[in-house]
Write a protein that holds these residues in place. Structure first.
Motif, PDB file in Angstrom:
ATOM      1  N   ARG A   5      70.519   8.226  23.054  1.00  0.00           N
ATOM      2  CA  ARG A   5      70.531   9.376  22.595  1.00  0.00           C
ATOM      3  C   ARG A   5      69.005   8.693  21.648  1.00  0.00           C
ATOM      4  O   ARG A   5      69.203   7.655  20.758  1.00  0.00           O
ATOM      5  CB  ARG A   5      71.201  10.035  21.829  1.00  0.00           C
ATOM      6  CG  ARG A   5      70.808  11.142  20.697  1.00  0.00           C
ATOM      7  CD  ARG A   5      70.872  12.553  21.989  1.00  0.00           C
ATOM      8  NE  ARG A   5      70.282  13.172  20.834  1.00  0.00           N
ATOM      9  CZ  ARG A   5      70.646  14.411  20.374  1.00  0.00           C
ATOM     10  NH1 ARG A   5      71.809  14.027  20.399  1.00  0.00           N
ATOM     11  NH2 ARG A   5      70.413  15.705  19.142  1.00  0.00           N
ATOM     12  N   LYS A  37      63.550  21.714  18.918  1.00  0.00           N
ATOM     13  CA  LYS A  37      65.650  21.238  18.569  1.00  0.00           C
ATOM     14  C   LYS A  37      65.996  21.379  20.421  1.00  0.00           C
ATOM     15  O   LYS A  37      66.862  21.644  20.264  1.00  0.00           O
ATOM     16  CB  LYS A  37      65.588  23.096  18.153  1.00  0.00           C
ATOM     17  CG  LYS A  37      65.613  22.732  17.068  1.00  0.00           C
ATOM     18  CD  LYS A  37      66.031  24.397  16.649  1.00  0.00           C
ATOM     19  CE  LYS A  37      65.310  24.589  15.057  1.00  0.00           C
ATOM     20  NZ  LYS A  37      64.498  24.224  14.022  1.00  0.00           N
ATOM     21  N   ARG A  46      59.292  13.661  19.510  1.00  0.00           N
ATOM     22  CA  ARG A  46      58.888  14.687  18.659  1.00  0.00           C
ATOM     23  C   ARG A  46      58.573  15.596  18.631  1.00  0.00           C
ATOM     24  O   ARG A  46      59.104  15.944  17.831  1.00  0.00           O
ATOM     25  CB  ARG A  46      57.683  13.393  17.422  1.00  0.00           C
ATOM     26  CG  ARG A  46      58.736  12.007  16.806  1.00  0.00           C
ATOM     27  CD  ARG A  46      58.038  11.169  15.760  1.00  0.00           C
ATOM     28  NE  ARG A  46      58.517  10.354  15.350  1.00  0.00           N
ATOM     29  CZ  ARG A  46      57.883   9.620  14.339  1.00  0.00           C
ATOM     30  NH1 ARG A  46      56.741   9.759  12.939  1.00  0.00           N
ATOM     31  NH2 ARG A  46      58.846   9.104  13.508  1.00  0.00           N
ATOM     32  N   GLU A  67      66.529   9.676  18.138  1.00  0.00           N
ATOM     33  CA  GLU A  67      66.033  10.573  17.472  1.00  0.00           C
ATOM     34  C   GLU A  67      64.303  11.122  16.837  1.00  0.00           C
ATOM     35  O   GLU A  67      63.916  10.092  17.408  1.00  0.00           O
ATOM     36  CB  GLU A  67      66.344  10.711  16.636  1.00  0.00           C
ATOM     37  CG  GLU A  67      68.272  11.057  16.516  1.00  0.00           C
ATOM     38  CD  GLU A  67      68.698  12.553  16.567  1.00  0.00           C
ATOM     39  OE1 GLU A  67      67.728  13.233  16.565  1.00  0.00           O
ATOM     40  OE2 GLU A  67      70.164  13.020  16.817  1.00  0.00           O
ATOM     41  N   ARG A  68      63.970  11.081  16.105  1.00  0.00           N
ATOM     42  CA  ARG A  68      62.006  10.857  15.552  1.00  0.00           C
ATOM     43  C   ARG A  68      62.927   8.937  15.329  1.00  0.00           C
ATOM     44  O   ARG A  68      61.745   8.689  15.086  1.00  0.00           O
ATOM     45  CB  ARG A  68      62.466  11.726  13.372  1.00  0.00           C
ATOM     46  CG  ARG A  68      62.046  13.377  14.861  1.00  0.00           C
ATOM     47  CD  ARG A  68      62.018  13.792  13.133  1.00  0.00           C
ATOM     48  NE  ARG A  68      61.028  14.924  13.823  1.00  0.00           N
ATOM     49  CZ  ARG A  68      62.229  16.562  13.809  1.00  0.00           C
ATOM     50  NH1 ARG A  68      62.900  16.045  13.395  1.00  0.00           N
ATOM     51  NH2 ARG A  68      61.797  17.609  13.716  1.00  0.00           N
ATOM     52  N   ASP A 125      63.554   6.384  15.688  1.00  0.00           N
ATOM     53  CA  ASP A 125      64.092   5.898  16.951  1.00  0.00           C
ATOM     54  C   ASP A 125      62.242   5.600  17.056  1.00  0.00           C
ATOM     55  O   ASP A 125      62.745   4.319  18.002  1.00  0.00           O
ATOM     56  CB  ASP A 125      65.342   6.344  17.718  1.00  0.00           C
ATOM     57  CG  ASP A 125      66.231   6.110  17.455  1.00  0.00           C
ATOM     58  OD1 ASP A 125      66.808   5.653  16.585  1.00  0.00           O
ATOM     59  OD2 ASP A 125      66.483   7.337  17.595  1.00  0.00           O
ATOM     60  N   HIS A 160      67.545  17.972  22.490  1.00  0.00           N
ATOM     61  CA  HIS A 160      68.014  16.329  22.871  1.00  0.00           C
ATOM     62  C   HIS A 160      67.477  15.666  23.924  1.00  0.00           C
ATOM     63  O   HIS A 160      66.818  16.116  24.824  1.00  0.00           O
ATOM     64  CB  HIS A 160      69.577  16.427  23.172  1.00  0.00           C
ATOM     65  CG  HIS A 160      70.477  17.183  21.982  1.00  0.00           C
ATOM     66  ND1 HIS A 160      71.989  17.467  22.056  1.00  0.00           N
ATOM     67  CD2 HIS A 160      70.052  17.690  20.589  1.00  0.00           C
ATOM     68  CE1 HIS A 160      71.909  17.812  20.899  1.00  0.00           C
ATOM     69  NE2 HIS A 160      71.451  17.939  20.330  1.00  0.00           N
ATOM     70  N   ALA A 184      61.539  17.384  19.129  1.00  0.00           N
ATOM     71  CA  ALA A 184      63.183  17.448  18.686  1.00  0.00           C
ATOM     72  C   ALA A 184      62.506  18.442  17.816  1.00  0.00           C
ATOM     73  O   ALA A 184      63.172  19.681  16.757  1.00  0.00           O
ATOM     74  CB  ALA A 184      62.651  15.933  17.408  1.00  0.00           C
TER      75      ALA A 184
END
Length: 328
Positions: free
Chosen positions: A56, A36, A30, A58-59, A61, A38, A33
């Motif tokens: 990959r 910005k 987080r 993301e938040r 996940d 990856h 993210a």
């Protein structure tokens, strides 16, 4: 490496699992993210790095994992990563995913692998202390230690009920192959009669003196906490050696074992892991690399891997003395 050069980072867990690892992963993902970046999770530690098990993240996940024990990325101890061929394959996979830096969550072996690898392939690493043993130099506490101690104390509290009811002596073995931190904190927190840890010299005669004093005082039961790595052996071996001395107290042995690694992390471990995961990303973006990140006197602190790896972290003498005094 400047902030502008970091676009993609990887995070993984390695070695033994520890409650709070998921909270650290969540904080890394987080915070990355937010900045910005990856983020890729590497499954099963260095083995996964070699086998190309990248995904990959993301938040979403990392939603609903802060309260979970273990690690959603799984973990392993990798013999292949000790070889040049294994590390070469791992580097090739990192390049294939354009990974600019890595965050490794684990113990001394994890940090050793990170140091060697980063020196060979010039990939920045930051290590987060994830081990229940609390034996890593450069941090007051490691992720998972507080939960492990609470689990052990809860078990000892239950054993105390039986010991009191039956006038028995219990030898309770806790984890700590080379470290007595769990045993020492468990003994103090549970009001044990004595504690045996690798870092403090306690002979069989010393233990006999303690038990005789307890008997003379009319104490109806005793609980001895034993770190599994104590030079005199584990709880079963020590109990067998003292068989004649304690026969009247019907000695019993309990090994808490891997219960200490599992379960929902305590609030302290969730907070510690979240701070370290967040700070790891920030430190990478500020140009830090190849360091172990910990908390000392409640402040984030970085030590170069070569200053942290292999250094013995010994419990403070005052705590060892206090455990003895409070057991009287």
């Amino acid at each position: 490496m400047d902030r502008k050069d970091i676009r993609r980072i990887a995070v993984f867990t390695s070695g033994g699992d520890a409650p709070g690892m998921n909270a650290a992963i969540r904080a890394v993902v987080r915070t990355a993210a937010w900045n910005k970046l990856h983020v890729y999770g590497i499954e099963r530690g260095y083995d996964g790095m070699i086998d190309g098990h990248f995904k990959r993240m993301e938040r979403r996940d990392v939603a609903n994992i802060i309260q979970r024990g273990g690690t959603i990325l799984r973990t392993a101890r990798s013999e292949r990563f000790r070889t040049k061929e294994g590390r070469a394959q791992a580097a090739e996979n990192l390049r294939a995913y354009d990974i600019d830096a890595c965050i490794a969550i684990g113990g001394d072996g994890t940090f050793t692998g990170a140091q060697v690898f980063s020196e060979e392939y010039n990939i920045p690493f930051i290590g987060l202390p994830g081990t229940i043993d609390n034996d890593l130099f450069g941090t007051d506490y490691t992720i998972g230690f507080d939960t492990a101690v609470n689990t052990a104390i809860d078990a000892v509290d239950k054993i105390r009920d039986t010991a009191d009811s039956h006038n028995r002596l219990f030898f309770v073995e806790v984890m700590g192959r080379n470290s007595g931190y769990i045993a020492l904190h468990t003994a103090i927190g549970s009001g044990a009669s004595a504690v045996l840890i690798p870092e403090a010299e306690t002979s069989m005669d010393d233990l006999k003196v303690v038990l005789r004093k307890n008997k003379a005082r009319g104490k109806l039961f005793s609980i001895i906490i034993v770190a599994e790595g104590h030079p005199m052996g584990g709880a079963a071996g020590i109990a067998a050696t003292l068989k004649d001395e304690v026969a009247m107290m019907e000695p019993k042995v309990t090994v808490i074992g891997h219960l200490q690694r599992g379960g929902s992390p305590t609030a302290f471990d969730r907070m510690l892991a979240s701070r370290l995961g967040h700070n790891a990303v920030e430190e990478l973006l500020n140009g830090k690399e190849n360091v172990a990140l910990g908390v000392v006197n409640d402040l984030p602190t970085c030590y170069p891997f070569h200053e942290s790896i292999g250094r013995e972290k010994i419990p403070r003498e005052e705590l060892i003395k206090m455990a003895s005094i409070l057991a009287i």
